[in-house]
Design a protein around this motif. Structure first.
Motif, PDB file in Angstrom:
ATOM      1  N   TYR A  26      47.710  43.059  38.919  1.00  0.00           N
ATOM      2  CA  TYR A  26      48.243  42.406  40.113  1.00  0.00           C
ATOM      3  C   TYR A  26      48.029  43.263  41.358  1.00  0.00           C
ATOM      4  O   TYR A  26      47.685  42.751  42.421  1.00  0.00           O
ATOM      5  N   SER A  27      48.245  44.556  41.225  1.00  0.00           N
ATOM      6  CA  SER A  27      48.072  45.413  42.399  1.00  0.00           C
ATOM      7  C   SER A  27      46.608  45.481  42.826  1.00  0.00           C
ATOM      8  O   SER A  27      46.304  45.486  44.023  1.00  0.00           O
ATOM      9  N   SER A  30      45.818  42.160  44.506  1.00  0.00           N
ATOM     10  CA  SER A  30      46.471  42.114  45.814  1.00  0.00           C
ATOM     11  C   SER A  30      45.703  42.960  46.828  1.00  0.00           C
ATOM     12  O   SER A  30      45.491  42.546  47.972  1.00  0.00           O
TER      13      SER A  30
END
Length: 122
Positions: A26-27, A30
């Protein structure tokens, strides 16, 4: 034993399931989305967010080294293979790796300080 295509599919499903639950996924996504949007729309990151990310960035290397050291310390055997294999890997890591890097860097025309940095980083 199932066919190779079935095994490959099962392995890919397992890997994708692990990646879905991994916060690093996710990071990374993102960060990639933010970079594309900010580059395209010329949006700058707020200073407080940039400073927070910088603090996390500075602490990441130390935490990774600590985690790696803890992992190694908890192993029942320090060298998990035969001494001859460990000696070969050490030779490859510290002699052959920099030599190959030096040869490749010189072949593409890297000279001076950049050549030295490239050899050290291997």
């Amino acid at each position: 034993m199932p066919p190779a295509s079935v095994m490959t599919r099962l392995i890919l499903i397992m890997v994708l399931r692990k990646l879905i639950w991994n916060p690093n996924t996710y990071s990374s996504l993102s960060g990639l989305i933010w970079s594309l949007v900010s580059f395209r729309c010329h949006i700058e990151m707020p200073a407080i967010v940039a400073a927070t990310i910088r603090i996390l960035f500075d602490a990441a290397l130390g935490m990774a080294m600590f985690s790696l050291g803890l992992f190694m310390a908890l192993q029942p055997k320090i060298i998990a293979c035969r001494n001859s294999v460990a000696a070969f890997v050490t030779l490859a890591r510290f002699i052959i790796g920099p030599a190959v890097m030096a040869a490749a860097s010189i072949a593409v025309g890297l000279r001076g300080m950049l050549l030295h940095i490239g050899i050290v980083l291997v």
